[in-house]
Design an enzyme around this catalytic site. Structure first.
Site, PDB file in Angstrom:
ATOM      1  N   LYS A   1     -31.318  19.423 -14.659  1.00  0.00           N
ATOM      2  CA  LYS A   1     -30.848  20.743 -15.057  1.00  0.00           C
ATOM      3  C   LYS A   1     -30.683  21.613 -13.812  1.00  0.00           C
ATOM      4  O   LYS A   1     -31.265  21.340 -12.758  1.00  0.00           O
ATOM      5  CB  LYS A   1     -31.856  21.416 -15.991  1.00  0.00           C
ATOM      6  CG  LYS A   1     -32.139  20.702 -17.294  1.00  0.00           C
ATOM      7  CD  LYS A   1     -33.216  21.448 -18.074  1.00  0.00           C
ATOM      8  CE  LYS A   1     -33.619  20.711 -19.341  1.00  0.00           C
ATOM      9  NZ  LYS A   1     -32.569  20.764 -20.367  1.00  0.00           N
TER      10      LYS A   1
ATOM     11  N   ARG B   1     -35.013  12.781 -28.065  1.00  0.00           N
ATOM     12  CA  ARG B   1     -34.736  11.775 -29.111  1.00  0.00           C
ATOM     13  C   ARG B   1     -35.314  10.418 -28.735  1.00  0.00           C
ATOM     14  O   ARG B   1     -35.635   9.615 -29.609  1.00  0.00           O
ATOM     15  CB  ARG B   1     -33.236  11.697 -29.359  1.00  0.00           C
ATOM     16  CG  ARG B   1     -32.402  11.202 -28.208  1.00  0.00           C
ATOM     17  CD  ARG B   1     -30.956  11.634 -28.274  1.00  0.00           C
ATOM     18  NE  ARG B   1     -30.818  13.057 -28.009  1.00  0.00           N
ATOM     19  CZ  ARG B   1     -29.661  13.712 -28.001  1.00  0.00           C
ATOM     20  NH1 ARG B   1     -28.538  13.057 -28.239  1.00  0.00           N
ATOM     21  NH2 ARG B   1     -29.615  15.002 -27.755  1.00  0.00           N
TER      22      ARG B   1
END
Length: 492
Positions: free
Chosen positions: A270, A344
């Site tokens: 990020k 996930r």
């Protein structure tokens, strides 16, 4: 810590530092306004009871109330006044009045006897949530604290029911504030092992069974997603397993929550601004820990099992790489094309494990996708699942406690978007519909078990103060999950 009690004494005899009174628009001005003799003062201030209006009146010689001060709060028309409005209005009032060590309120008296217990529980929750502040890293005395709160009730109400309701409200608010503390704690002080220690201490206190899966045990158990995400960090991953048994051998409800202790994005890193609040990426785990804490204390006749995966997603020479393939619990493989789609990957292992326990249903919570925030904003949780009845039960539970949940489509035509050329599935689809393809990834690990995924990326962390609390972790969706579990217990 704030202590709570209920009292039936006349409004004008309440000797708190602050008395908080709701004011309706119209002729029925609300409980406590006339009793304190402040109706004329409120009207003289050109106030009418509209939402957001406030008037603080301090006691002077000759006044008809014993409190040091009275805060009159406009709440709008009486016919529109409900539990959600009370929770938000009262919490906001308490948040702005924390300089008063003791408060009392007549808010619950605005409801009839048939709704008295719910009103009292909601009032206690509101006070607890509104009084919350995260001050662990500040000098002592920086932020004033609310020491005691009194909810005024009618002597005609069922005293036992009111006492139970007040205690339930205190238990729920306490757990939500604990979840907020976990989320607000800097990631450097709360790696996966520390989250697990928090869970163990909580479980011991409230009587839950707790097992913490170590890195070695996760390897032996085939939890490739939890390990793969965590392999780039010096802080090893953990999985927390909690069990509550309140109904003998009945089929349990299963819960899971994303526990990314910090999310740098891994090698798909990020930017700096995107990392500033990534201590919040374990908000799902915090919500499940807090939910289990409430369940253990309220003792409903139901069984609940939770599996909470915790990893830290960091870039290093040992981090997983885009293009790597993970083998998850149960054997399903996934191609990792974006290491920043890591939540996930760890949830997949936990869901596969929970499916092996043959639960009646599985619910997971996760700060999973920015795409869900684009669709629903920052206030609403998105619900994706393979069972519409289960999803709508969660929507109803959220509506009952003021935590909005909106059912989203698990659109079948989007399932091929996560097909991989080298593995069973890949961890990202195309740009659009990202919340749906993320849910499809999770769906691969639950089989036919009724399942709903709650994407709390928006409401789990607030950039600015809300009616229910300050900026930071919110504790969503603890109250909705607790309500769901209690409703299921009552339906047995």
């Amino acid at each position: 810590m704030t202590t709570f009690k209920t009292a039936t004494k006349p409004v004008r005899e309440v000797a708190a530092d602050l008395l908080i009174v709701p004011v309706f628009t119209g002729e029925d001005v609300g409980p406590g306004l006339k009793e304190t003799g402040l109706a004329d003062a409120y009207a003289a201030a050109r106030l009418t009871g509209k939402k957001g209006e406030t008037l603080l009146v301090t006691r002077r010689r000759g006044d008809r109330f014993a409190a040091e001060a009275v805060l009159l709060v406009g709440v709008g028309p009486k016919e529109e006044f409900d539990l959600t409005t009370m929770r938000r209005t009262l919490a906001k009032a308490v948040a702005g009045a924390r300089r008063f060590p003791t408060v009392a309120t007549t808010f619950a008296l605005a409801f009839p006897a048939r709704g008295a217990a719910d009103a009292v529980q909601t009032a206690v929750e509101a006070i607890g949530l509104g009084a919350y502040r995260f001050d662990r890293y500040k000098k002592p005395g920086t932020d004033p604290k609310l020491a005691r709160a009194t909810v005024l009730v009618s002597s005609r109400w069922d005293a036992k029911a009111i006492t139970r309701a007040a205690k339930a409200g205190e238990i729920v608010a306490d757990a939500v504030c604990w979840a907020r503390d976990l989320v607000n704690t800097p990631a450097g002080d709360l790696p996966p092992a520390a989250i697990a220690k928090q869970a163990q201490a909580m479980a011991k206190t409230v009587g839950l069974t707790c097992k913490v899966w170590t890195e070695a045990q996760l390897k032996q158990g085939g939890f490739g997603g939890i390990l793969g995400v965590g392999q780039g960090s010096v802080n090893p991953p953990r999985m927390i397993e909690l069990r509550y048994t309140g109904a003998g051998k009945a089929t349990p409800i299963a819960l899971s929550g994303k526990g990314i202790a910090f999310d740098s994005g891994g090698l798909s890193i990020k930017d700096a601004a995107g990392m500033e609040t990534m201590k919040c990426d374990m908000g799902g785990a915090a919500s499940i820990l807090a939910t289990m804490r409430v369940i253990a204390r309220l003792k409903p006749k139901v069984n609940v099992i939770a599996a909470i995966p915790c990893s830290e997603n960091m870039p290093s020479g040992t981090a997983q790489k885009p293009g790597d393939v993970i083998r998850h619990r149960g054997g399903t493989t996934s191609e990792v094309l974006n290491t920043d789609a890591e939540g996930r990957l760890i949830l997949a292992d936990a869901l596969a494990y929970l499916t092996e326990q043959n639960p009646s249903c599985i619910i997971d919570t996760a700060t999973l996708t920015g795409a869900c925030m684009v669709a629903l904003g920052t206030d609403i949780t998105g619900a994706f699942g393979n069972d519409d009845v289960l999803a709508q039960d969660l929507v109803a539970a959220g509506a009952a406690v003021g935590e909005p949940i909106w059912q989203m489509p698990l659109w079948q035509d989007y399932r091929p978007l996560i097909d991989s050329k080298v593995a069973d599935i890949k961890n990202v689809g195309k740009r659009y519909g990202g919340a749906i393809t993320a849910a499809w990834f999770l769906a691969e690990f639950v089989g036919d078990t009724p399942w709903v995924h709650l994407d709390i990326a928006g409401p789990a962390f607030a950039d600015a103060a809300t009616d229910l609390g300050p900026a930071g972790g919110t504790g969503v969706p603890v109250r909705a999950l607790v309500r769901f579990v209690l409703d299921r217990a009552e339906a047995r």
